[in-house]
Write a protein that holds these residues in place. Structure first.
Motif, short mmCIF file in Angstrom:
data_model
loop_
_atom_site.label_atom_id
_atom_site.label_comp_id
_atom_site.label_asym_id
_atom_site.label_seq_id
_atom_site.Cartn_x
_atom_site.Cartn_y
_atom_site.Cartn_z
N MET A 28 37.09 45.19 49.47
CA MET A 28 35.83 45.87 49.75
C MET A 28 35.38 45.69 51.20
O MET A 28 34.34 46.19 51.59
N THR A 29 36.17 44.99 51.99
CA THR A 29 35.88 44.91 53.43
C THR A 29 36.77 45.87 54.21
O THR A 29 36.73 45.89 55.43
N SER A 30 37.57 46.66 53.50
CA SER A 30 38.47 47.59 54.18
C SER A 30 37.71 48.80 54.69
O SER A 30 36.55 49.02 54.37
N ALA A 31 38.38 49.60 55.49
CA ALA A 31 37.75 50.74 56.13
C ALA A 31 37.44 51.87 55.15
O ALA A 31 36.55 52.67 55.40
N GLY A 32 38.16 51.97 54.07
CA GLY A 32 37.98 53.10 53.16
C GLY A 32 36.72 52.99 52.33
O GLY A 32 36.12 51.94 52.19
N SER A 33 36.32 54.11 51.76
CA SER A 33 35.14 54.10 50.91
C SER A 33 35.52 54.03 49.44
O SER A 33 34.66 53.89 48.58
N VAL A 34 36.81 54.10 49.14
CA VAL A 34 37.29 54.03 47.76
C VAL A 34 37.79 52.61 47.51
O VAL A 34 38.42 51.99 48.37
N ILE A 35 37.49 52.12 46.32
CA ILE A 35 37.93 50.78 45.95
C ILE A 35 39.16 50.94 45.05
O ILE A 35 39.03 51.28 43.88
N PRO A 36 40.37 50.71 45.60
CA PRO A 36 41.60 50.94 44.83
C PRO A 36 41.87 49.81 43.84
O PRO A 36 42.25 48.71 44.23
N GLY A 47 48.21 41.87 36.44
CA GLY A 47 48.51 43.25 36.09
C GLY A 47 47.23 44.07 35.99
O GLY A 47 46.13 43.52 35.85
N GLN A 48 47.39 45.38 36.04
CA GLN A 48 46.21 46.25 35.93
C GLN A 48 45.53 46.09 34.58
O GLN A 48 44.30 46.18 34.49
N ALA A 49 46.30 45.82 33.54
CA ALA A 49 45.69 45.63 32.22
C ALA A 49 44.75 44.42 32.23
O ALA A 49 43.68 44.45 31.65
N THR A 50 45.18 43.35 32.91
CA THR A 50 44.34 42.15 33.01
C THR A 50 43.07 42.47 33.79
O THR A 50 41.97 42.07 33.39
N LEU A 51 43.21 43.21 34.89
CA LEU A 51 42.04 43.59 35.68
C LEU A 51 41.06 44.38 34.81
O LEU A 51 39.87 44.07 34.76
N TYR A 52 41.57 45.39 34.09
CA TYR A 52 40.68 46.23 33.28
C TYR A 52 40.16 45.50 32.04
O TYR A 52 39.12 45.87 31.51
N ARG A 53 40.84 44.46 31.59
CA ARG A 53 40.33 43.66 30.48
C ARG A 53 39.08 42.90 30.92
O ARG A 53 38.11 42.77 30.19
N HIS A 54 39.09 42.44 32.17
CA HIS A 54 37.93 41.73 32.72
C HIS A 54 36.85 42.69 33.20
O HIS A 54 35.65 42.42 33.05
N PHE A 55 37.28 43.78 33.83
CA PHE A 55 36.35 44.73 34.45
C PHE A 55 36.79 46.15 34.09
O PHE A 55 37.73 46.67 34.69
N PRO A 56 36.12 46.76 33.13
CA PRO A 56 36.57 48.07 32.64
C PRO A 56 36.46 49.21 33.65
O PRO A 56 37.12 50.23 33.48
N ASP A 57 35.65 49.02 34.71
CA ASP A 57 35.50 50.09 35.70
C ASP A 57 35.03 49.50 37.02
O ASP A 57 34.73 48.32 37.13
N ARG A 58 34.96 50.35 38.04
CA ARG A 58 34.56 49.90 39.38
C ARG A 58 33.14 49.33 39.40
O ARG A 58 32.89 48.32 40.05
N ALA A 62 32.21 45.78 40.82
CA ALA A 62 31.24 45.67 41.93
C ALA A 62 30.11 44.72 41.56
O ALA A 62 29.69 43.91 42.38
N ALA A 63 29.62 44.82 40.33
CA ALA A 63 28.55 43.92 39.88
C ALA A 63 29.01 42.46 39.93
O ALA A 63 28.25 41.58 40.34
N ALA A 64 30.25 42.20 39.54
CA ALA A 64 30.77 40.83 39.59
C ALA A 64 30.89 40.33 41.03
O ALA A 64 30.60 39.17 41.31
N VAL A 65 31.31 41.20 41.94
CA VAL A 65 31.44 40.81 43.35
C VAL A 65 30.05 40.53 43.93
O VAL A 65 29.85 39.54 44.63
N ILE A 66 29.10 41.39 43.63
CA ILE A 66 27.72 41.17 44.11
C ILE A 66 27.19 39.86 43.56
O ILE A 66 26.61 39.05 44.29
N ASP A 67 27.40 39.62 42.27
CA ASP A 67 26.95 38.38 41.65
C ASP A 67 27.60 37.17 42.33
O ASP A 67 26.92 36.17 42.62
N HIS A 68 28.88 37.26 42.63
CA HIS A 68 29.60 36.18 43.31
C HIS A 68 28.97 35.87 44.67
O HIS A 68 28.70 34.72 45.00
#
Length: 189
Positions: A28-36, A47-58, A62-68
């Motif tokens: 999220m510190t990269s130049a792009g506006s999309v969060i890949p 894996g992507q499945a693990t990512l989506y198991r923890h965070f179903p969407d962007r 984002a809420a978890a990063v803000i909270d962190h």
């Protein structure tokens, strides 16, 4: 376990979640506006499945990063290391984080008003005591209220949005931050 209570996360799940949040912060510190999301999973070593198991969407990620980041701010602001003389540096660092994490800020602006209000309240609460101490030691003007800090964040956001490219946005934001901080702080600092 009580009915309806969630079981504690396994240690590996906790590590994966923390790695995902760290990787998302980096992306999220990269130049792009999309969060890949695939890039975040790759950097986190999951894996992507693990990512989506923890965070179903962007927005959830984002809420978890803000909270962190708010937790880090709250911890520092409540510590003895947060000296009144360091208030300017603290505020500058948070404003720079806002600029460098532009994709996160853009995503957070689309949160529902209740969520945005919750984060703003936490942000102001974290700054309340350090601001009071800096004012009592003469570093910050006495007429600055915690809510005034939201104006600073909005002004910096406006400057970053008016620039076409990221480098220009950062340069304009740096100048804006200097001008804003000179208006908030007493001349002796």
């Amino acid at each position: 376990m009580l009915y309806g209570a969630l079981p504690a996360r396994r240690r590996d799940a906790q590590r994966n979640r923390a790695a995902i949040v760290r990787a998302a912060s980096e992306v999220m510190t990269s130049a792009g506006s999309v969060i890949p999301m695939p890039e975040i999973a790759r950097r986190a070593g999951v894996g992507q499945a693990t990512l989506y198991r923890h965070f179903p969407d962007r927005p959830a990620l984002a809420a978890a990063v803000i909270d962190h980041h708010l937790q880090r701010l709250e911890t520092f602001a409540g510590s003895e290391a947060c000296l009144p003389s360091l208030f300017r540096d603290l505020l500058r660092e948070v404003l720079h984080t806002q600029v460098t994490m532009r994709p996160l800020v853009l995503l957070a602006r689309r949160f529902d008003p209740g969520a945005r209000d919750k984060y703003q309240k936490r942000l102001l609460a974290a700054f309340r005591e350090p601001l009071r101490r800096a004012q009592s030691h003469g570093y910050v003007r006495r007429d600055v209220a915690p809510a005034d800090l939201l104006l600073l964040f909005a002004m910096v956001h406006g400057v970053t949005e008016s620039a076409e490219e990221v480098a220009g946005a950062r340069a304009a934001a740096d100048r804006c931050i200097d001008l804003l901080l000179d208006g908030v702080f007493n001349r002796a600092t």
